[in-house]
Design a protein around this motif. Structure first.
Motif, mmCIF file in Angstrom:
data_model
loop_
_atom_site.group_PDB
_atom_site.id
_atom_site.type_symbol
_atom_site.label_atom_id
_atom_site.label_comp_id
_atom_site.label_asym_id
_atom_site.label_seq_id
_atom_site.Cartn_x
_atom_site.Cartn_y
_atom_site.Cartn_z
ATOM 1 N N ASN A 34 0.745 -0.863 -0.003
ATOM 2 C CA ASN A 34 -0.147 0.127 0.160
ATOM 3 C C ASN A 34 1.069 1.525 -0.325
ATOM 4 N N HIS A 37 2.007 2.781 -3.659
ATOM 5 C CA HIS A 37 1.681 3.429 -3.982
ATOM 6 C C HIS A 37 1.145 3.281 -5.405
ATOM 7 N N MET A 41 -5.607 2.122 -10.398
ATOM 8 C CA MET A 41 -6.692 1.775 -8.733
ATOM 9 C C MET A 41 -7.047 0.125 -8.470
ATOM 10 N N THR A 44 -4.087 -1.978 -7.556
ATOM 11 C CA THR A 44 -4.144 -1.573 -6.371
ATOM 12 C C THR A 44 -5.327 -2.757 -5.180
ATOM 13 N N LEU A 87 -25.629 -12.515 -4.515
ATOM 14 C CA LEU A 87 -26.030 -11.543 -3.717
ATOM 15 C C LEU A 87 -24.826 -9.468 -4.213
ATOM 16 N N MET A 88 -23.284 -10.476 -4.589
ATOM 17 C CA MET A 88 -22.352 -9.384 -5.229
ATOM 18 C C MET A 88 -22.995 -9.113 -6.798
ATOM 19 N N THR A 91 -25.464 -6.654 -6.371
ATOM 20 C CA THR A 91 -24.633 -5.579 -6.589
ATOM 21 C C THR A 91 -24.692 -5.165 -8.056
ATOM 22 N N HIS A 95 -25.797 -1.354 -10.078
ATOM 23 C CA HIS A 95 -24.783 -0.145 -10.391
ATOM 24 C C HIS A 95 -24.706 -0.167 -11.853
ATOM 25 N N SER B 38 -21.969 -5.143 0.543
ATOM 26 C CA SER B 38 -22.105 -4.845 -0.743
ATOM 27 C C SER B 38 -22.623 -3.479 -1.071
ATOM 28 N N ILE B 41 -19.745 -1.540 -2.152
ATOM 29 C CA ILE B 41 -18.880 -1.756 -3.050
ATOM 30 C C ILE B 41 -20.030 -0.909 -4.055
ATOM 31 N N LEU B 42 -20.679 -0.585 -3.673
ATOM 32 C CA LEU B 42 -22.256 -0.127 -4.759
ATOM 33 C C LEU B 42 -22.396 1.342 -4.141
ATOM 34 N N ARG B 44 -19.431 3.230 -2.547
ATOM 35 C CA ARG B 44 -18.600 3.495 -2.864
ATOM 36 C C ARG B 44 -18.049 3.649 -5.614
ATOM 37 N N VAL B 45 -18.346 2.492 -5.780
ATOM 38 C CA VAL B 45 -18.485 2.790 -7.685
ATOM 39 C C VAL B 45 -19.462 3.913 -8.077
ATOM 40 N N PRO B 49 -16.502 10.865 -8.395
ATOM 41 C CA PRO B 49 -15.357 10.899 -8.421
ATOM 42 C C PRO B 49 -14.831 12.387 -7.506
ATOM 43 N N PRO B 182 -3.901 9.112 -3.271
ATOM 44 C CA PRO B 182 -2.872 8.724 -2.089
ATOM 45 C C PRO B 182 -1.556 9.228 -2.188
ATOM 46 N N LYS B 183 -0.895 8.803 -3.546
ATOM 47 C CA LYS B 183 0.033 9.716 -3.854
ATOM 48 C C LYS B 183 0.687 11.493 -3.621
ATOM 49 N N VAL B 284 -9.739 -2.773 3.361
ATOM 50 C CA VAL B 284 -11.718 -2.423 2.343
ATOM 51 C C VAL B 284 -11.291 -0.993 2.912
ATOM 52 N N LEU B 287 -7.409 0.693 3.829
ATOM 53 C CA LEU B 287 -6.096 0.856 2.344
ATOM 54 C C LEU B 287 -6.755 1.333 1.424
ATOM 55 N N LEU B 288 -7.503 1.268 0.935
ATOM 56 C CA LEU B 288 -8.435 1.014 -0.686
ATOM 57 C C LEU B 288 -8.717 2.891 -0.512
#
Lengths: 105, 288
Positions: A34, A37, A41, A44, A87-88, A91, A95, B38, B41-42, B44-45, B49, B182-183, B284, B287-288
């Protein structure tokens, strides 16, 4: 699972210690990577989740003895894995499925 | 009435009942945390931006806490192995370490929470000039700490300023903002290290919005507190059960050692699951 001889247990303990060290090393790898960098993304996230999945598999297989369990437990876990993956996908579907005439960024 | 199959395996499943029970429970727990992941993820994406909060948690502390939880997981399984060969003393020793690790984990987590409650973001009406990564930039959003009448208050919000009739407060900005990559954040932290931080005196009238790092600050912190608090409750619950079996419940070792060992195994399975959830939560959220 009830007939564990003393030698068996001694062998188990060795495995537990090895897994413990592997988990610590995995944690250090995740954190160290991490700090590098990467520009991507996606890379990462892929690396972090890959290491986490390996660590989780180690815990499940060895600490939780999933590597040598009865069929009944595997059956329960098979259902869980199926529904978790489902479930994933939901999701993912959510999206890409948004009402028309709205903006998503 | 005697409950059947508390120690002896059932013929059809090959398992004692509590083990089937705990695995069914863990299956439902996977779905509980799965639903929350879930949501993460939803959200965040789908975030615009530059609005996603990142890089504000203390990584060394998080890493240390991860190690604490992993240690507790191995001591749980070692204590069970000790019972399997009839060594009650060693079981007690290992499980004592587990309980201490659990308390340590919760202690460190509360410390982290407290840090967040007194760490702020301020949205200003007029931009100010600050130094970030060795360059002067104009910005109307700053992260940092508040000083008011010699105190560093927690949980303040825009409303608090009005309620307390605060005219002005001192603000020490961080050299970073989560709008940076992050950089860029790492670079800005490095260049700012060792230098005296700039200080501002903000009038309440200059402030458009003020928020501590609480769930209401942003989607990220809402998820962070939901996920980590639910996880912490699991740690607490697991620790209480393990302590009960270790302490007052230990009488059973004399009367029914096999059933007692099974109790230790079942509570251990729950504990490993809690560890497993953290293995995903840590990268999660931190770090991310």
């Amino acid at each position: 699972m009830s007939d564990h001889s003393h030698q068996d247990i001694a062998k188990h303990v060795k495995i537990y210690i090895t897994v413990f060290v592997a988990l610590l090393v995995g944690t250090i790898i995740t954190v160290a990577l991490n700090y590098l960098h990467f520009d991507s993304m996606a890379l990462t996230i892929a690396i972090a989740l890959f290491v986490a999945t390996i660590k989780a598999a180690l815990v499940a297989c060895y600490f939780m003895h999933l590597i040598s369990e009865r069929k009944m437990i595997y059956l329960i876990m098979a259902f869980t894995v199926f529904f978790f993956i489902g479930l994933m996908f939901l999701t993912l579907g959510a999206h890409y499925d948004y009402p028309p005439n709205t903006t998503t960024l | 009435m005697e409950i059947p199959y508390t120690a002896q395996p059932r013929k059809d499943t090959g398992l004692y009942n509590a083990k089937v029970g705990i695995w069914l429970f863990l299956a439902s727990e996977v779905m509980l945390f799965g639903g929350l992941f879930s949501a993460y993820i939803l959200l965040r994406v789908g975030a615009t931006p530059g609005t996603w909060v990142h890089g504000l948690l203390n990584i060394p502390i998080g890493t240390f806490n991860t190690a604490v939880l992993i240690t507790s997981s191995v001591t749980v399984v070692l204590s069970w192995a000790a019972l399997k060969v009839g060594n009650f003393g060693r079981y007690r020793f290992y499980q004592a370490i587990t309980i201490l690790c659990a308390l340590g984990f919760l202690g460190i987590k509360s410390f982290e929470y407290r840090e967040k409650f007194s760490h702020y973001e301020v949205w200003l009406n007029q931009p100010v000039t600050v130094t970030r990564g060795g360059q002067e930039v104009q910005t109307d959003r700053l992260l940092g700490h508040i000083e008011y009448q010699g105190h560093h208050p927690a949980f303040w919000s825009t409303k608090t300023l009005a309620e307390k009739q605060v005219e002005s407060f001192k603000f020490t900005p961080d050299p970073i903002h989560y709008k940076m990559t992050p950089k860029e954040m790492a670079h800005a932290r490095k260049t700012a290290a060792g230098r005296k931080a700039e200080e501002f005196e903000f009038k309440a009238a200059d402030v458009k919005r003020l928020s501590a790092f609480v769930p209401g600050h942003s989607t990220y912190f809402a998820l962070y507190f939901t996920l980590t608090a639910l996880h912490a409750l699991h740690v607490l619950g697991g620790a209480v059960v393990i302590f009960y079996i270790w302490g007052p419940g230990a009488k059973m070792w004399k009367t029914d050692p096999e059933r007692y060992t099974n109790r230790v195994e079942v509570s251990g399975l729950f504990w490993h699951f809690v560890d497993l959830v953290w293995i995903f939560l840590f990268p999660v959220l931190y770090l991310l």
